[in-house]
Design an enzyme around this catalytic site. Sequence first.
Site, mmCIF file in Angstrom:
data_model
loop_
_atom_site.group_PDB
_atom_site.id
_atom_site.type_symbol
_atom_site.label_atom_id
_atom_site.label_comp_id
_atom_site.label_asym_id
_atom_site.label_seq_id
_atom_site.Cartn_x
_atom_site.Cartn_y
_atom_site.Cartn_z
ATOM 1 N N LYS A 234 9.124 -34.253 20.300
ATOM 2 C CA LYS A 234 9.685 -34.612 19.050
ATOM 3 C C LYS A 234 10.581 -33.745 18.588
ATOM 4 C CE LYS A 234 8.891 -37.556 16.568
ATOM 5 N NZ LYS A 234 9.405 -38.498 16.230
ATOM 6 N N HIS B 241 5.904 -47.855 20.058
ATOM 7 C CA HIS B 241 5.898 -46.691 19.408
ATOM 8 C C HIS B 241 4.408 -46.285 18.812
ATOM 9 C CE1 HIS B 241 5.827 -45.440 14.936
ATOM 10 N NE2 HIS B 241 6.627 -44.340 15.426
ATOM 11 N N ASN C 189 2.186 -43.994 15.579
ATOM 12 C CA ASN C 189 2.100 -42.954 14.810
ATOM 13 C C ASN C 189 0.741 -42.276 15.031
ATOM 14 O OD1 ASN C 189 2.646 -41.818 12.072
ATOM 15 N ND2 ASN C 189 4.453 -42.992 12.385
HETATM 16 O O1 LIG Z 1 8.535 -41.892 17.277
HETATM 17 C C1 LIG Z 1 8.654 -41.544 16.069
HETATM 18 O O2 LIG Z 1 9.411 -41.413 15.460
HETATM 19 C C2 LIG Z 1 7.200 -41.254 15.365
HETATM 20 O O3 LIG Z 1 6.381 -41.002 15.909
HETATM 21 C C3 LIG Z 1 7.235 -41.078 13.923
HETATM 22 C C4 LIG Z 1 6.093 -40.198 13.683
HETATM 23 O O4 LIG Z 1 5.902 -40.164 12.247
HETATM 24 C C5 LIG Z 1 6.183 -38.800 14.260
HETATM 25 O O5 LIG Z 1 7.493 -38.256 13.948
HETATM 26 C C6 LIG Z 1 5.338 -37.776 13.475
HETATM 27 O O6 LIG Z 1 4.100 -38.177 13.352
HETATM 28 O O7 LIG Z 1 5.430 -36.594 13.100
HETATM 29 MG MG LIG Z 2 10.669 -42.200 17.242
#
Ligand SMILES: O=C([O-])C(=O)C[C@H](O)[C@@H](O)C(=O)[O-]
Ligand SMILES: [Mg+2]
Length: 440
Positions: free
Chosen positions: A209, A336, A338
Amino acid sequence: MKCILEYSSRMNTALVIEDVRLTPILVADPPLLNTQGVHQPYTPRLIVEVVTRDGITGVGETYGDGAYLEPARSLAEALPGRAVTDLNGLFALADEVCDGSLAAADDRVDAGGLRGVRNAGKIRLSVVSAFEVACLDALGKAHGLPVHALLGGKVRDSVEYSAYLFYRWAAHPGPGEADAWGAALDPAGVVAQARRFADTYGFGSFKLKGGVFEPDREIAAIRALAEAFPGRPLRLDPNGAWSVPTSLYVAGQLKDVLEYLEDPTSGTDNMAAVAACTDVPLATNMCVTTLAEVPEAFARDAVQIVLSDHHYWGGLHRTRELAGVCRTFGVGLSMHSNTHLGISLAAMTHVAATVPDLAYACDSHYPWQTEDVITERHTFTGGRLTVSDAPGLGVALDRDRLAALHRRWLEDDGTYRERDDAAAMRVADPDWTTPAVPRW
Ligand SMILES: O=C([O-])C(=O)C[C@H](O)[C@@H](O)C(=O)[O-]
Ligand SMILES: [Mg+2]
């Protein structure tokens, strides 16, 4: 003949929904950094239970922020009397009953700014997804069939997941206690975290990330990963934080080691401009998150891989429909994640098992979640989850855990009921505001 008719009418009555239970919860979350800020110590989720006339309970899970709770309540009230087989009818019912509570939603990006558009339709689908999964779970249990069988059958016995690496602090600011992972704020920290993921869970691919530090620092981290894990698929996801030139610069620097770049920049125009000038494939869970966004993005070749999230695409059947659309246009599909718990991970694994051309390891936040509402946590082996053949999703609700996490939600003064990574960052840096994009 009479026996068959009696059986089928008994079955139909048995599959009628008698009761629906909604339980909002707060789940512990570590101090993971992203371009918006940092995760709060607790994050909201919503657990949905549908109970049939025969007393079978099916479970589902979705986002738990306030915007999802009101429409979920409307749908829960309207559902009793309908059958758990009436999955297509769920969408029409949600259109009918949820809209009053969705009036406040508009087309802005979602509150966290990390999941693409946030409009009434997408919130409604995210709510429906939990009910669809709960109905499938109940239906599977009623017939002794796993959810993947209800979706047409699995085409693989296990689903591959990728390690989801984050820059992170050792502890939440304030009174937070350090967990066993420690901080990861530089290439060495990221590699150590990846090593731990690989050793503990066997993950063979790694997603970092990004969007947290200047791009050159993140390039250095990916380079360090490439050196530590030669030949392994690597991904970098700054959640749309870069301009087109910055995205192309990063793509140029990392083109020999990246499997794909995820949402380097924001919006279809910018993604298309980047895609036109690099051979590094672009993946997204922000640019294409609704059907309305598909035609333009695909026609302009703005994305090469859609990371579907069964919550915001409206459940497991809709995810399979998306897979068909992607297949038609030669666009790849992966998944994806979360912050999710064991119910959603089970649902995701069932649907992933049924999609023939799943060429990429799926994302999962699960290893970061130390709390769950199921009795037996999922275990990754060799970076994979075995697809359950038990009836329904193959998970059992841990009612004590659910009650404890709900109690935390009830006792919260509102601080954590809405995910707000910028607010969490302000605990450490009072001047922090959500960065405008492009940030670099
Ligand atoms: O692949 C992504 O963009 C995510 O998983 C979004 C999420 O919200 C992630 O950025 C997080 O949890 O910080
Ligand atoms: Mg993403």
